[in-house]
Design a protein around this motif. Sequence first.
Motif, PDB file in Angstrom:
ATOM      1  N   VAL A  70       1.011  -1.149  -0.113  1.00  0.00           N
ATOM      2  CA  VAL A  70      -0.071   0.061   0.138  1.00  0.00           C
ATOM      3  C   VAL A  70       0.745   1.027   0.051  1.00  0.00           C
ATOM      4  O   VAL A  70       1.983   1.300   0.868  1.00  0.00           O
ATOM      5  CB  VAL A  70      -1.088   0.167   1.222  1.00  0.00           C
ATOM      6  N   GLY A  71       0.377   2.199  -0.897  1.00  0.00           N
ATOM      7  CA  GLY A  71       1.297   3.508  -1.166  1.00  0.00           C
ATOM      8  C   GLY A  71       2.442   3.322  -2.097  1.00  0.00           C
ATOM      9  O   GLY A  71       2.852   4.227  -2.516  1.00  0.00           O
ATOM     10  N   LYS A 106       3.793   3.556  -5.727  1.00  0.00           N
ATOM     11  CA  LYS A 106       3.236   4.556  -6.654  1.00  0.00           C
ATOM     12  C   LYS A 106       4.388   4.344  -8.083  1.00  0.00           C
ATOM     13  O   LYS A 106       5.419   4.010  -7.990  1.00  0.00           O
ATOM     14  CB  LYS A 106       3.537   5.835  -6.340  1.00  0.00           C
ATOM     15  N   THR A 128      -1.499   4.126  -8.042  1.00  0.00           N
ATOM     16  CA  THR A 128      -0.932   4.181  -6.568  1.00  0.00           C
ATOM     17  C   THR A 128      -2.024   2.926  -5.873  1.00  0.00           C
ATOM     18  O   THR A 128      -3.359   3.030  -5.923  1.00  0.00           O
ATOM     19  CB  THR A 128      -1.481   5.461  -5.744  1.00  0.00           C
ATOM     20  N   THR A 134      -3.547   1.343  -3.218  1.00  0.00           N
ATOM     21  CA  THR A 134      -4.590   1.728  -1.880  1.00  0.00           C
ATOM     22  C   THR A 134      -4.915   0.863  -1.086  1.00  0.00           C
ATOM     23  O   THR A 134      -5.376   1.019  -0.044  1.00  0.00           O
ATOM     24  CB  THR A 134      -5.847   2.710  -2.368  1.00  0.00           C
ATOM     25  N   GLY A 135      -4.936  -0.456  -1.221  1.00  0.00           N
ATOM     26  CA  GLY A 135      -5.197  -1.453  -0.554  1.00  0.00           C
ATOM     27  C   GLY A 135      -4.922  -2.836  -1.117  1.00  0.00           C
ATOM     28  O   GLY A 135      -4.947  -3.216  -2.308  1.00  0.00           O
ATOM     29  N   THR A 149      -6.411  -2.793  -4.784  1.00  0.00           N
ATOM     30  CA  THR A 149      -7.066  -1.951  -5.273  1.00  0.00           C
ATOM     31  C   THR A 149      -5.925  -0.745  -5.495  1.00  0.00           C
ATOM     32  O   THR A 149      -4.834  -0.614  -4.665  1.00  0.00           O
ATOM     33  CB  THR A 149      -8.079  -1.251  -4.455  1.00  0.00           C
ATOM     34  N   GLU A 191      -5.450   3.093  -7.195  1.00  0.00           N
ATOM     35  CA  GLU A 191      -6.062   4.541  -7.709  1.00  0.00           C
ATOM     36  C   GLU A 191      -5.288   4.461  -8.963  1.00  0.00           C
ATOM     37  O   GLU A 191      -4.163   4.462  -9.187  1.00  0.00           O
ATOM     38  CB  GLU A 191      -5.658   5.514  -6.685  1.00  0.00           C
ATOM     39  N   GLU A 237     -10.394   3.744 -10.354  1.00  0.00           N
ATOM     40  CA  GLU A 237      -9.695   2.804  -9.481  1.00  0.00           C
ATOM     41  C   GLU A 237      -9.886   1.397 -10.128  1.00  0.00           C
ATOM     42  O   GLU A 237     -10.723   1.109 -10.713  1.00  0.00           O
ATOM     43  CB  GLU A 237     -10.662   2.621  -7.966  1.00  0.00           C
TER      44      GLU A 237
END
Length: 139
Positions: free
Chosen positions: A12-13, A15, A102, A104-105, A114, A116, A131
């Motif tokens: 998560v996070g 990019k 990105t 996100t989950g 998931t 973005e 998404e």
Amino acid sequence: MTTINTGRDREVGFKATVEVQITDKMVRQFAEMSGDFNPIHVDDEFAKTTRFGRRIAHGMIMGALISRALNEKVGSGGVYLAQHLKFVNPVFIDDTVTIELTVTGIRREKGIATIETTAKKQTGETVVKGEAMIMMAQS
């Protein structure tokens, strides 16, 4: 079907970005492949009479480029499950777009992530927001 992999380095996070120039050839090939010959995409004279004043790329070209970015930057080996897209501004022939991803989950127990998904033109203007949901490849 696009294949996706999120290894342990894709937390998560995470990019990533991919930059692509939208070309006339790309738009014409997409029209051929999809059968969408809407004159706003393929006819310069018609497009001049519209609110945009010139031809715009098919929105789903952006969807395809997001798929490409997911495969290239998040990794291959899984399955692209879903994509929500909102087209917020036009993309013109010869624009350069940057696809931004990105994470996100991540639900590791289900093997689902998931992401973005955003696309921006060279002007910084957002053209697509959305998404994606992917099934991660098994490690």
